[in-house]
Design an enzyme around this catalytic site. Sequence first.
Site, mmCIF file in Angstrom:
data_model
loop_
_atom_site.group_PDB
_atom_site.id
_atom_site.type_symbol
_atom_site.label_atom_id
_atom_site.label_comp_id
_atom_site.label_asym_id
_atom_site.label_seq_id
_atom_site.Cartn_x
_atom_site.Cartn_y
_atom_site.Cartn_z
ATOM 1 N N CYS A 52 -2.406 -2.454 -15.949
ATOM 2 C CA CYS A 52 -2.059 -1.031 -15.907
ATOM 3 C C CYS A 52 -0.945 -0.687 -16.898
ATOM 4 O O CYS A 52 -0.873 0.434 -17.393
ATOM 5 C CB CYS A 52 -1.596 -0.637 -14.501
ATOM 6 S SG CYS A 52 -2.687 -1.155 -13.168
ATOM 7 N N ASP A 84 0.086 -3.148 -7.580
ATOM 8 C CA ASP A 84 -0.515 -3.036 -6.248
ATOM 9 C C ASP A 84 -1.699 -3.970 -6.084
ATOM 10 O O ASP A 84 -1.857 -4.622 -5.050
ATOM 11 C CB ASP A 84 -0.943 -1.595 -5.989
ATOM 12 C CG ASP A 84 0.228 -0.694 -5.647
ATOM 13 O OD1 ASP A 84 1.319 -0.929 -6.188
ATOM 14 O OD2 ASP A 84 0.059 0.224 -4.837
ATOM 15 N N CYS A 125 0.841 1.800 -13.369
ATOM 16 C CA CYS A 125 0.411 1.411 -12.025
ATOM 17 C C CYS A 125 0.838 2.442 -10.979
ATOM 18 O O CYS A 125 1.659 3.318 -11.230
ATOM 19 C CB CYS A 125 0.950 0.023 -11.679
ATOM 20 S SG CYS A 125 0.032 -0.796 -10.357
ATOM 21 N N LYS A 127 2.677 3.276 -8.301
ATOM 22 C CA LYS A 127 3.954 3.872 -7.897
ATOM 23 C C LYS A 127 4.769 4.362 -9.081
ATOM 24 O O LYS A 127 5.805 5.009 -8.910
ATOM 25 C CB LYS A 127 4.786 2.868 -7.077
ATOM 26 C CG LYS A 127 4.051 2.307 -5.864
ATOM 27 C CD LYS A 127 3.475 3.387 -4.987
ATOM 28 C CE LYS A 127 2.597 2.834 -3.878
ATOM 29 N NZ LYS A 127 1.339 2.238 -4.341
ATOM 30 N N GLU A 450 -0.424 -1.717 1.898
ATOM 31 C CA GLU A 450 -1.784 -1.188 1.813
ATOM 32 C C GLU A 450 -2.778 -2.218 2.330
ATOM 33 O O GLU A 450 -2.544 -3.422 2.230
ATOM 34 C CB GLU A 450 -2.133 -0.821 0.369
ATOM 35 C CG GLU A 450 -1.328 0.328 -0.170
ATOM 36 C CD GLU A 450 -1.667 0.671 -1.609
ATOM 37 O OE1 GLU A 450 -1.216 1.728 -2.063
ATOM 38 O OE2 GLU A 450 -2.371 -0.119 -2.271
ATOM 39 N N SER A 476 -5.003 1.619 0.197
ATOM 40 C CA SER A 476 -5.166 1.772 -1.240
ATOM 41 C C SER A 476 -6.064 2.960 -1.520
ATOM 42 O O SER A 476 -6.912 3.348 -0.710
ATOM 43 C CB SER A 476 -5.805 0.503 -1.810
ATOM 44 O OG SER A 476 -6.367 0.743 -3.079
#
Length: 560
Positions: A52, A84, A125, A127, A450, A476
Site C-alpha cells: 500500500c 492491516d 494503507c 489508517k 479486525e 475489515s
Amino acid sequence: MTDLPNRKSLTTTAGPSRAPNRAMLRAVGFQDEDFDKPMVGVASLYSDITPCNSHLDRLARKAIEGIRSAGGVPQIFGAPTVSDGISMGHMGMRYSLVSREVIADCLETVSGAMNHDGLLAIGGCDKNMPGCLMALARLNVPGIFVYGGSILPGKGPDGEDVDIVSIFEAVGKFQAGTIDEKKLHKIECESCPSAGSCGGMYTANTMSSAIEAMGMSLPFDASYPAISASKEREAYQAGKALIGLVNANIRPRDIITRKSLENAYTFVLALGGSTNAVLHLMAIAREAEVNWTLDDFDRLGAKVPHLADLKPGGKYVMYDLHQAGGTPTVLKALLNAGFLHGDCITVTGKTLAENLKDVPSVYAKKQKVILPIDKPMHPTGHIVILKGNLSPEGSVAKVAGLKERAITGPAKVFDGEEACFQAIQGQKIVAGDVVVIRGEGPVGGPGMREMLSITGALMGQGLGESVGLITDGRFSGGTHGLVVGHVAPEAWTGGLIAFVHDGDSITIDADKKVLSLNVPEAEIAKRKANWTKPALRVQRGVLAKFARLVSSASEGAVTS
C-alpha cells in the site's frame, strides 16, 4: 523580510532573533529567497512494510516538484504505518487502530513544531487516510491529502481476478477441503501483483473515496491506480494546489463541514464501502469540531441507494471503476440525482459542483460497475446502525449483497479471535449459529482488532450467509456476511456482550435495526451481580496509553 499574510512559518524564520533557526534550515538547502516563500510540510507515509505504501516516495517527490513550481518550499518528513492485511489474524492487529492516532499525532507534532504554512499528506494503507485527515483538521493550516492509489487485480489459477480477500477466503476453502495446497499457494502468489492499496471497496478505497467527496483531495484521487502516470501527475498537481490554498487561506475546517461530511458518507453508501468509515468519519468530525453522531449515519443510510457492484459484496474492484470513468463520474450522477451538496468548497478552491461541471456521468459509457440510480443493488444503505439491549450505544452492521438480513440463533461465545478461529478450523460452527467474539473492543483488545481472518474462513467454508457474527471488535472492509461490529458498550467496560452464554438466543435484524439478547432481565441481572471490571491486558507502552484514553466505538474510538 516582509510580513506576508497567511505565513505561520514566519514565527520560525522571520527577523534577527530567528537567525539560528535560519542557519539550521540553510544546512538542509534553504536559500535567502526561500524565507519569503510559504514553507509547507510533505508528510510521506512511505515504507516497504506494505505494498500500500511502497511507492509513496515517488509520489512525494512529484508533490515536492509541484510545490516548488508554485512558489513554495517543501519539507518532507515521515510517519509510521501499520499494514492491516499483514497484521490480520494475530495480536499485531491490536496496533492497527492505534496507528490512526499515532499518525495524527506525528503529523501534528512535526508540522506544529515547524509552524508550517500548509501540509500535504500522502498515505496508502487503511489508517493512513483518517490519521492524516485528523491531523489536518487539528492543525487547521491549508492542507491536502493524496491517496497512494489502488493495487491492480491479480489473476487466479482459473483466470479469475483475485485480490487480498481472495486469499483469506481461500484459507477457508483449504480448511474445508474444497481446494488443495497447490491452488492455495497459486492464489497467495497472485493476490497482490503490484504496489497499491487493497483493490476492492475495502477500508483504504472507502476512505479515499470519502475524502474525495469531502473535498480534501483532488478529483480522481481515489480511483487513479497506484501504478499509473495519472497518479504521478495528480501528486504534482496536488503540490501546486496546496500553495494555492495557502495563498487563498482556505483551511481544512472551511472544507470539512457538516454538509461535506454528508457528501463523504453518501459516497461511502453509494459505493458499498467499509464499516470502518463510521469510526473514521466520526473521528475526523471530532477533530474538525463538527457535531456528528451514529444517528447521522443512520439518517443518510435510510435514503442513499447502494449503487456499486464492488467487492466484497459485489464482483468488481477499484481498477474496474477507474476504467468505467472514475470516482468523479459517480459523484456527478449522485449530484444530478440530488444526493450531494454541490456548494461545498474543495481543495481546488472551487465547489464540488464546479469540479464536476464538465465530468460525464458514469452512465455515459457502457459499464457494469455502477448500477442505475433507479435500479440499485439495494434502495437504501448497506451499513445499518443496530441498537437493542446488546448494543444500547449502537453497533454497525454491513449487509451488502446479502439475501438474508436477519437471523435468530444460539450463541457460540468466544473470548478473543484466536479461540473462534480454532473453532472454525475444527468446523465447529454450523449454519444457524450466532458467533460472539468479545474482549476485542477499543479497551479490551486493546485496539479493536479486525476479524477478516474469521469472516474470510467462514465465507470459504460456505457459511457466510447462514451464520451471524457479532463482536465488540471491528471488521475489515473486505468482510462480507451477516456481521455486526463495534458493539457498544464493549465487554471490557461491562457491556451486555460480556454476559452472553453459549446457547443464548440472539437476534440480528438489519431491517428492524435490532441487536438483542433474548434472555429474561432477571437472568441478566443475576449474571451481572458479581462482575468486576477487569484490569487492562497491557500495562505499558502505546497500547496501554490507547486503552486508558480511548472513547467508546460509538464515539469514534478516539483518544483526544
